[in-house]
Write a protein that holds these residues in place. Sequence first.
Motif, short mmCIF file in Angstrom:
data_model
loop_
_atom_site.label_atom_id
_atom_site.label_comp_id
_atom_site.label_asym_id
_atom_site.label_seq_id
_atom_site.Cartn_x
_atom_site.Cartn_y
_atom_site.Cartn_z
N ASP A 51 -7.87 12.84 -0.56
CA ASP A 51 -7.05 12.19 -1.59
C ASP A 51 -5.97 13.18 -2.01
O ASP A 51 -6.27 14.20 -2.61
CB ASP A 51 -7.94 11.81 -2.78
CG ASP A 51 -7.18 11.07 -3.87
OD1 ASP A 51 -5.93 11.13 -3.87
OD2 ASP A 51 -7.84 10.46 -4.73
N GLY A 84 -12.89 0.35 -4.15
CA GLY A 84 -11.65 -0.42 -4.14
C GLY A 84 -10.40 0.41 -3.97
O GLY A 84 -9.29 -0.07 -4.22
N THR A 85 -10.54 1.65 -3.50
CA THR A 85 -9.37 2.52 -3.34
C THR A 85 -9.05 2.71 -1.86
O THR A 85 -9.88 2.46 -0.98
CB THR A 85 -9.61 3.91 -3.96
OG1 THR A 85 -10.72 4.55 -3.30
CG2 THR A 85 -9.90 3.78 -5.44
N THR A 86 -7.85 3.16 -1.60
CA THR A 86 -7.41 3.51 -0.26
C THR A 86 -7.34 5.02 -0.16
O THR A 86 -6.69 5.68 -0.97
CB THR A 86 -6.04 2.90 0.06
OG1 THR A 86 -6.14 1.47 0.00
CG2 THR A 86 -5.57 3.31 1.44
N GLN A 87 -8.05 5.57 0.83
CA GLN A 87 -8.10 7.01 1.05
C GLN A 87 -7.46 7.35 2.40
O GLN A 87 -7.36 6.49 3.28
CB GLN A 87 -9.56 7.50 1.03
CG GLN A 87 -10.33 7.14 -0.22
CD GLN A 87 -9.89 7.93 -1.43
OE1 GLN A 87 -9.49 9.09 -1.34
NE2 GLN A 87 -9.95 7.30 -2.62
N PRO A 91 -14.07 6.52 -5.18
CA PRO A 91 -13.91 5.37 -6.07
C PRO A 91 -13.84 4.05 -5.30
O PRO A 91 -13.18 3.96 -4.26
CB PRO A 91 -12.57 5.66 -6.78
CG PRO A 91 -12.37 7.13 -6.62
CD PRO A 91 -12.97 7.48 -5.29
N GLU A 138 -0.08 4.22 0.06
CA GLU A 138 -0.67 5.19 0.98
C GLU A 138 -0.22 4.92 2.42
O GLU A 138 0.19 5.84 3.14
CB GLU A 138 -2.20 5.14 0.89
CG GLU A 138 -2.77 5.56 -0.45
CD GLU A 138 -2.80 4.41 -1.45
OE1 GLU A 138 -3.18 4.64 -2.61
OE2 GLU A 138 -2.45 3.25 -1.08
N SER A 159 -19.15 1.42 -9.46
CA SER A 159 -17.73 1.75 -9.31
C SER A 159 -17.44 2.79 -8.24
O SER A 159 -16.29 3.25 -8.12
CB SER A 159 -17.13 2.22 -10.65
OG SER A 159 -17.27 1.21 -11.64
N SER A 215 -13.69 -1.64 0.26
CA SER A 215 -13.71 -2.83 -0.59
C SER A 215 -14.91 -2.80 -1.53
O SER A 215 -15.79 -1.92 -1.45
CB SER A 215 -13.75 -4.09 0.27
OG SER A 215 -15.07 -4.29 0.77
N ARG A 254 -12.47 14.63 -0.21
CA ARG A 254 -13.59 13.91 -0.83
C ARG A 254 -14.85 13.99 0.02
O ARG A 254 -15.96 14.03 -0.52
CB ARG A 254 -13.22 12.45 -1.06
CG ARG A 254 -12.22 12.24 -2.19
CD ARG A 254 -12.19 10.80 -2.66
NE ARG A 254 -11.25 10.59 -3.74
CZ ARG A 254 -11.52 10.80 -5.03
NH1 ARG A 254 -12.72 11.23 -5.38
NH2 ARG A 254 -10.60 10.58 -5.95
N HIS A 263 -9.46 1.63 3.50
CA HIS A 263 -9.69 0.99 2.21
C HIS A 263 -11.15 0.60 2.10
O HIS A 263 -11.70 -0.05 3.00
CB HIS A 263 -8.81 -0.25 2.07
CG HIS A 263 -8.99 -0.96 0.77
ND1 HIS A 263 -8.41 -0.51 -0.40
CD2 HIS A 263 -9.68 -2.09 0.45
CE1 HIS A 263 -8.75 -1.33 -1.38
NE2 HIS A 263 -9.52 -2.29 -0.90
N SER A 304 0.84 -1.19 0.00
CA SER A 304 0.00 0.00 0.00
C SER A 304 0.88 1.25 0.00
O SER A 304 1.46 1.59 1.03
CB SER A 304 -0.92 0.02 1.22
OG SER A 304 -1.59 1.27 1.32
#
Length: 269
Positions: free
Chosen positions: A208, A183-186, A181, A16, A139, A131, A244, A129, A14
């Motif tokens: 982000d 499946g992303t890690t913020q 989004p 991040e 999405s 999922s 975000r 994250h 990761s």
Amino acid sequence: MTNNPNLTSFPYPSPELYALTRNTSVTFVPDTLLWWPSYSYRQESGLGFIGDDFFYSDNKFGVRYFVPRDCVLASPEKARQADALPDDGDLDAKVLKMSERFAPEDWKVDTLQRFVKNGGTKTLTGVIHFSKNTEGPPSFVHGGATFTAFDQIVGVMVHYYAHQAPHMTLNLTIHYRKPMPLGTTQFFHLRIARTDGRKVFVDGCIFDPSLAFEDESGDSSEEPLDVAQWDFSSDTPIPAKYIRAKVEGTFYRLSGVEYLEQNRKESRL
């Protein structure tokens, strides 16, 4: 207690998470040392839970927490000593083990007081994250999942700085600025803005660092926020162009004795 000091899995590698580990203003603390985990150790706590934890079940979220480097109020040694205490399934013994792990010892109180006196801000920073199990629009993360994430991570912060005194959410207001989004890690950054008696007022954001670079004016000369260098222990807010979602809210401190007694009573129904 679990042998894993973290209660959620996390994508590896990761970038991040690695960026935060390089930041000298904060330090990583696993969530099993961070707060009184009444919503996490369901079977181990024996406090009357009958269902699956909404935040931790189904691998919906992965989270890692960082606190100001000068305000670490957790002791791995104390946790090991608490884990070694026998309980034999007895509820009173289980509560004692949890109390031993998270008790507000003098050194914790002194550390927090010194941190605040020296101008420190009560903050909690980390990575989360989302999922595929949090999907709403195609999405993208469901807005309710974002709300759940805020309620969880802000609650962790409030309990941490209150020396694990039980609190309940009075209100949370979420300002959705950019879709999340899937499946992303913020990143997130939260703070305790002020207290008034039993009320704790909080604010913060999920952000982000590359958002402004990608989505604002299109000026390719604009650099992303450098997470590894940002001072997360200060009162400096995250610039709005990277945010975000924002949160503000109020938590209310309960009587610890009444809280435990209510859980003890319900666990025996």
